[in-house]
Write an enzyme that holds these catalytic residues in place. Structure first.
Site, PDB file in Angstrom:
ATOM      1  CG  ASN A  51      35.624  42.685  -3.221  1.00  0.00           C
ATOM      2  OD1 ASN A  51      35.093  42.002  -3.130  1.00  0.00           O
ATOM      3  ND2 ASN A  51      36.555  42.133  -3.021  1.00  0.00           N
ATOM      4  CD1 TRP A  52      29.493  43.911  -0.218  1.00  0.00           C
ATOM      5  CD2 TRP A  52      28.181  42.450   0.095  1.00  0.00           C
ATOM      6  NE1 TRP A  52      28.253  44.588   0.129  1.00  0.00           N
ATOM      7  CE2 TRP A  52      27.588  43.599  -0.208  1.00  0.00           C
ATOM      8  CE3 TRP A  52      27.109  41.259   0.517  1.00  0.00           C
ATOM      9  CZ2 TRP A  52      26.329  43.675   0.222  1.00  0.00           C
ATOM     10  CZ3 TRP A  52      26.198  41.202   0.481  1.00  0.00           C
ATOM     11  CH2 TRP A  52      25.445  42.449  -0.372  1.00  0.00           C
ATOM     12  N   GLY A 215      42.859  46.285   2.540  1.00  0.00           N
ATOM     13  CA  GLY A 215      42.476  46.546   3.831  1.00  0.00           C
ATOM     14  C   GLY A 215      42.998  46.790   5.371  1.00  0.00           C
ATOM     15  N   GLY A 276      36.099  47.407  -0.189  1.00  0.00           N
ATOM     16  CA  GLY A 276      35.881  46.595   0.686  1.00  0.00           C
ATOM     17  C   GLY A 276      35.333  46.795   1.633  1.00  0.00           C
ATOM     18  N   GLY A 277      35.739  46.900   3.122  1.00  0.00           N
ATOM     19  CA  GLY A 277      35.425  47.359   4.260  1.00  0.00           C
ATOM     20  C   GLY A 277      34.555  47.865   4.217  1.00  0.00           C
TER      21      GLY A 277
HETATM   22  C1  PEP Z   1      39.176  45.415  -1.927  1.00  0.00           C
HETATM   23  O1  PEP Z   1      39.034  44.767  -1.607  1.00  0.00           O
HETATM   24  O2  PEP Z   1      38.392  45.865  -3.230  1.00  0.00           O
HETATM   25  C2  PEP Z   1      39.584  46.501  -1.468  1.00  0.00           C
HETATM   26  C3  PEP Z   1      39.216  48.175  -2.027  1.00  0.00           C
HETATM   27  O3  PEP Z   1      39.506  45.824   0.255  1.00  0.00           O
HETATM   28  P1  PEP Z   1      39.458  47.282   1.262  1.00  0.00           P
HETATM   29  O4  PEP Z   1      38.483  49.181   1.374  1.00  0.00           O
HETATM   30  O5  PEP Z   1      38.665  46.632   2.768  1.00  0.00           O
HETATM   31  O6  PEP Z   1      40.736  48.177   1.661  1.00  0.00           O
END
Ligand code: PEP
Length: 292
Positions: A51-52, A215, A276-277
């Protein structure tokens, strides 16, 4: 409190009291050996999706897509997808065309077309080469105030458009601290999947994303993830059937990276990760994919 809430809490308490985290988990009171759970898992191909969010530029999106395409070529034991910002979906899909990496969007609106300034429909996303769509991400639920009822409307249109929905559920830190994880996830599940047929349910992917882990760098332990996934599978069994529950993939999301992915993905009810990250760097995302 709904009937579903009460049952889920009861099952959760009994489950904890029996200390069944290792080896056995119950489906509607029937104990299922770990070996059976693992063979059921083998029937579900893991999905690692990036998920960018609202990151990158057109140039850096294309660079990331090119890098992943090259690095992931030949990988067939895991499904891979990236979800760029909607304006970059089409160019990224063009780069990834013919590769083993699918493309998804991060949201879609709950109307087919019309005077909804700024919104994008599921049909439009399909039209530009989208295969997946993330719905009900906690950032949308908590920042944009999106409700499970809206997620449900979006889900119906996503399915009708032929997109594979990734529906997110997960509790806030204060809800986990108040032992309300199952109650909250159950409510989100009931609302988001209301009146969805068994056939459509099988096409859906659920992402369990505890909000406190998104995040923050604070990843859920593999046991916490497994525990929540087992509860979600029970919800599917209760609302549909064991067959449907075994077919639905449940991803974990929340600070997954190339260091912690292996242990989480090894759990019998964890069928992939929404990242995400760590999905913004080729090496890190590939590290997660290779852990699967
Ligand atoms: C997300 O955006 O769905 C997510 C899990 O972000 P992160 O991996 O950065 O915690």
């Amino acid at each position: 409190m709904t009937k579903c809430d009460k049952n889920a809490i009861l099952i959760f308490k009994n489950y904890k009291a029996l200390g069944c985290f290792f080896g056995y988990t119950g489906y509607n009171g029937i104990e299922v050996p770990l070996t059976t759970q693992l063979s059921e898992k083998m029937a579900r191909q893991l999905l690692i999706a990036g998920n960018w969010k609202m990151n990158l530029t057109l140039a850096s999106s294309l660079e990331l897509a090119e890098g992943l395409k090259k690095a992931a070529s030949g990988i067939s034991n895991v499904d891979i997808a990236v979800c760029p910002p909607s304006v970059y979906v089409q160019p990224v899909a063009a780069v990834l065309k013919g590769s083993n990496i699918g493309v998804g969007a991060q949201n879609a609106y709950y109307e087919i077309e019309g005077a909804y300034t700024g919104e994008v429909s599921a049909g439009m996303l399909k039209d530009i080469g989208c295969q997946y769509v993330i719905l009900g991400h906690s950032e949308r639920r908590n920042i944009m105030g999106e409700s499970s009822e809206q997620v449900n409307l979006k889900l119906r249109l996503a399915l009708a458009a032929g997109l594979i929905p990734i529906v997110c559920v997960g509790e806030l830190l204060k809800e986990r601290k108040a032992n309300k994880t199952v109650e909250v996830v159950c409510r989100q599940f009931d609302g988001s999947f209301s009146s969805i047929s068994a056939e459509d349910m099988k096409k859906c992917i659920i992402a369990y994303e505890p909000v406190w882990a998104i995040g923050t760098g604070e990843v859920a332990t593999p046991e916490q993830a497994e525990e929540a996934h087992v509860e979600i599978r029970k919800m599917i069994t209760k609302n549909y059937s064991k067959e449907v529950a075994e077919a639905v993939r449940i991803q974990y999301g929340g600070s997954v990276n190339d260091k912690n992915a292996k242990e989480i993905l090894a759990k019998p009810n964890v069928d992939g990760a929404l990242v995400g990250g760590a999905s913004l760097k080729v090496e890190q995302f590939m590290g997660i994919i290779k852990s699967a």
